[in-house]
Design a protein around this motif. Structure first.
Motif, PDB file in Angstrom:
ATOM      1  N   GLN A  77      61.389  41.901   7.574  1.00 44.07           N
ATOM      2  CA  GLN A  77      62.071  43.064   6.983  1.00 44.07           C
ATOM      3  C   GLN A  77      61.310  44.285   7.687  1.00 44.07           C
ATOM      4  O   GLN A  77      60.348  44.651   7.764  1.00 44.07           O
TER       5      GLN A  77
ATOM      6  N   SER B 170      56.354  33.907   8.681  1.00 43.26           N
ATOM      7  CA  SER B 170      56.469  33.036   9.710  1.00 43.26           C
ATOM      8  C   SER B 170      56.132  31.391   8.995  1.00 43.26           C
ATOM      9  O   SER B 170      55.400  31.196   8.225  1.00 43.26           O
TER      10      SER B 170
ATOM     11  N   PRO C  76      69.004  36.324   4.600  1.00 43.65           N
ATOM     12  CA  PRO C  76      68.446  36.568   6.002  1.00 43.65           C
ATOM     13  C   PRO C  76      69.587  36.384   7.236  1.00 43.65           C
ATOM     14  O   PRO C  76      70.526  35.463   6.821  1.00 43.65           O
TER      15      PRO C  76
ATOM     16  N   TYR D 133      64.892  36.002  11.907  1.00 41.22           N
ATOM     17  CA  TYR D 133      65.899  36.486  11.017  1.00 41.22           C
ATOM     18  C   TYR D 133      65.391  37.684  10.504  1.00 41.22           C
ATOM     19  O   TYR D 133      64.356  38.064  10.443  1.00 41.22           O
TER      20      TYR D 133
ATOM     21  N   GLU E  24      60.760  32.802  11.637  1.00 42.66           N
ATOM     22  CA  GLU E  24      60.213  33.916  11.337  1.00 42.66           C
ATOM     23  C   GLU E  24      61.385  34.816  10.480  1.00 42.66           C
ATOM     24  O   GLU E  24      62.634  34.734  10.879  1.00 42.66           O
ATOM     25  N   ILE E  25      60.822  35.614   9.766  1.00 48.05           N
ATOM     26  CA  ILE E  25      61.662  36.597   8.887  1.00 48.05           C
ATOM     27  C   ILE E  25      60.968  37.763   8.933  1.00 48.05           C
ATOM     28  O   ILE E  25      59.802  37.912   8.693  1.00 48.05           O
TER      29      ILE E  25
ATOM     30  N   LEU F 255      61.885  40.824   2.084  1.00 48.38           N
ATOM     31  CA  LEU F 255      61.198  39.536   2.681  1.00 48.38           C
ATOM     32  C   LEU F 255      60.910  38.799   1.444  1.00 48.38           C
ATOM     33  O   LEU F 255      61.382  37.349   1.851  1.00 48.38           O
TER      34      LEU F 255
ATOM     35  N   THR G 158      66.183  40.599   7.208  1.00 46.83           N
ATOM     36  CA  THR G 158      66.396  40.836   5.770  1.00 46.83           C
ATOM     37  C   THR G 158      65.997  42.006   5.164  1.00 46.83           C
ATOM     38  O   THR G 158      65.262  43.051   5.802  1.00 46.83           O
TER      39      THR G 158
ATOM     40  N   ALA H  82      64.171  36.744   0.602  1.00 49.84           N
ATOM     41  CA  ALA H  82      64.711  35.769   1.626  1.00 49.84           C
ATOM     42  C   ALA H  82      63.577  34.756   1.732  1.00 49.84           C
ATOM     43  O   ALA H  82      64.175  33.710   2.072  1.00 49.84           O
TER      44      ALA H  82
END
Length: 169
Positions: A69, A57, A91, A12, A66-67, A17, A14, A20
């Motif tokens: 930014q 993550s 996200p 994802y 996983e996110i 971070l 965002t 999110a």
């Protein structure tokens, strides 16, 4: 060819971070996230470019969440999936990641798919990350999202915390 074999991650993007992680962590009971702020040089259709991101993550069983930014440099492919409103930190789904353990076979599969290259790397990294290769393909016209192929050295899989007992394809 079994294209979706090795699906190991949903990722994802965002605008924020920390917010999110708070949203996902609270709503879905995912904490703690592993964090890294990679500064990389990547290969893009426009040549070699710098890229900086904030990344977190979490292993939810056998699936890595996983996110990302995007921070600076060549982050257009991440920004493409984000809303224009930079205060919106929810996200947004960006890509799936597919594990591959043979780089040559991975590259043959990528060529056979014929999807446009978004970017690949790292060509260089300021982070102390063990050897790995990621290739992002633009699958938005057929799947609605990007697709990442990932080859990692055994040390890199250990670095990201490949879950005990998870099969390796």
């Amino acid at each position: 060819m079994m294209f979706l074999r090795g699906h190991m991650q949903n990722a994802y993007v965002t605008h924020d971070l920390d917010k999110a992680i708070e949203i996902i962590g609270n709503q879905y009971d995912m904490e703690p996230f592993q964090r890294i702020d990679p500064v990389l040089t990547i290969k893009t259709p426009k040549g070699h470019q710098p890229m900086a991101n904030r990344v977190a993550s979490y292993w939810a069983g056998g699936l890595n969440i996983e996110i990302i930014q995007p921070v600076s440099g060549y982050v257009d492919d991440y920004l493409a999936m984000l809303p224009a409103d930079k205060t919106d930190c929810v996200p947004r789904f960006h890509h799936i990641s597919l594990r591959r353990d043979d780089e040559a076979e991975m590259r043959q599969e990528i060529a056979a798919l014929g999807l446009p290259l978004a970017f690949e790397g790292p060509l260089t990294s300021e982070a102390e990350i063990p050897p790995l290769i990621f290739v992002y393909l633009d699958g938005r016209k057929s799947l609605g999202h990007y697709v990442e192929f990932t080859w990692k050295s055994p040390e890199a899989w250990q670095f990201v915390g490949w879950p005990e007992g998870r099969p390796v394809w």
